[in-house]
Enzyme design. Structure first.
Site, PDB file in Angstrom:
ATOM      1  N   ASP A  57      -3.299  -1.137   9.998  1.00 14.37           N
ATOM      2  CA  ASP A  57      -3.405  -1.065   8.533  1.00 14.37           C
ATOM      3  C   ASP A  57      -4.113  -2.291   7.937  1.00 14.37           C
ATOM      4  O   ASP A  57      -4.416  -2.311   6.743  1.00 14.37           O
ATOM      5  CB  ASP A  57      -2.020  -0.946   7.882  1.00 14.37           C
ATOM      6  CG  ASP A  57      -1.456   0.470   7.941  1.00 14.37           C
ATOM      7  OD1 ASP A  57      -2.247   1.418   8.141  1.00 14.37           O
ATOM      8  OD2 ASP A  57      -0.226   0.628   7.803  1.00 14.37           O
ATOM      9  N   LYS A  85       0.850  -1.204   0.000  1.00 14.34           N
ATOM     10  CA  LYS A  85       0.000   0.000   0.000  1.00 14.34           C
ATOM     11  C   LYS A  85       0.877   1.243   0.000  1.00 14.34           C
ATOM     12  O   LYS A  85       2.028   1.235   0.467  1.00 14.34           O
ATOM     13  CB  LYS A  85      -0.952  -0.005   1.197  1.00 14.34           C
ATOM     14  CG  LYS A  85      -0.298   0.068   2.588  1.00 14.34           C
ATOM     15  CD  LYS A  85       0.065   1.465   3.058  1.00 14.34           C
ATOM     16  CE  LYS A  85       0.705   1.490   4.439  1.00 14.34           C
ATOM     17  NZ  LYS A  85       1.323   2.795   4.755  1.00 14.34           N
TER      18      LYS A  85
END
Length: 283
Positions: A136, A10
């Protein structure tokens, strides 16, 4: 039976630190997207009730310190599973780099176990389990461009970010996210306009997206690790549309709509740092 799951890295297009929460975490507002640099997980059921983690990186722990081990343990306990599991992780994403490697592996393991054991579980339940491992993980369960709030558990998918090339550069150092957050002084941070960034992505407006991007944590990481700014400066010098640190660093990414520009940035940084990747955004 084997289950194969891809675990993409990401990047933070926007990261704003809003406040310190009563639980010790910080209130965040972010926009994240995923790129085509990924780890690969192979999950296999075992007859014996144990968890085996294998990886191609010798320095990674394969016991309770490993995010994937923790995910397997939580799933087995929650659903009363007495079978064992072996999970092989092929690491391609740099470690401790701000790219969410451990979190995306955890999310991929959760998705894989749902498929392997045909579990009836909602996304909300998976997010709850994932939050026990890392903040996350909820985003990584979605893996699409999204707006994130709270301490990471509130995920609102947006449209995919405008397609472009991404050059990722990780200098030869590791950054502790916890230590960076310990030094947060809210009044000394730049606060990017996350609402404007989300609107630009929804409008598929690439120039507006570039203008709205920003990362509050650069103000803490860059003074400690000046190489992060040096990488950003080189990327812009070689023609990147923008350059930004992801997460708490130290990885920096450049966005380029033109492949020729991306190739130039890639070539320009290849001799400066060992870990340089040229990848696409994910749709």
């Amino acid at each position: 039976m084997e289950i194969i799951e891809k675990a993409p890295a990401k990047i933070n297009l926007g990261l704003d630190v809003l406040d310190k929460r009563a639980d010790g975490y910080h209130e965040l507002e972010m926009v994240m997207s995923s790129v085509d640099l990924a780890d690969r997980l192979i999950l296999e059921e075992l007859a014996e009730d144990k968890i085996i983690i294998e990886t191609n990186k010798a320095f990674l722990p394969v016991d309770k310190r490993n995010n994937v081990y923790q995910a397997a343990s939580l799933i087995k306990k929650r659903f009363g599973i007495t079978k064992g599991i072996k999970i092989n992780i092929t690491k391609n994403i740099p470690v401790a780099a701000g790219l969410g490697g451990g979190s995306t592996d955890c999310a991929a393991a959760l998705r894989g176990m749902v498929r392997l054991w045909n579990l009836q579980v909602t996304m909300e339940e998976l997010i709850e389990i994932g939050m026990e491992v890392g903040t996350d993980v909820p985003y990584c369960l979605y893996g699409t461009t999204a707006h994130i709030a709270g301490k990471g558990e509130v995920v609102t998918p947006l449209k995919p970010m405008p397609q472009c090339w991404v050059v990722l550069v990780k200098p030869r150092l590791s950054v502790s996210t916890g230590k960076i957050f310990q030094q947060v002084a809210l009044d000394q941070l730049h606060h990017p306009d996350i609402a404007a960034l989300s609107e630009a992505i929804l409008a598929e407006d690439y120039p507006a997206m570039l203008t709205a991007m920003g990362n509050s944590l650069e103000a803490i990481t860059i003074p400690k690790y000046p190489i992060v700014q040096q990488i950003k400066d080189r990327m812009l010098k070689y023609g990147a549309d923008t350059a930004l640190m992801t997460g708490s660093g130290p990885t920096v990414f450049a966005l380029c709509q033109k492949y020729s520009r991306a190739q130039r940035v890639y070539n320009g940084l290849k001799g400066f740092c060992d870990e340089v990747y040229l990848v696409r955004t994910l749709k």
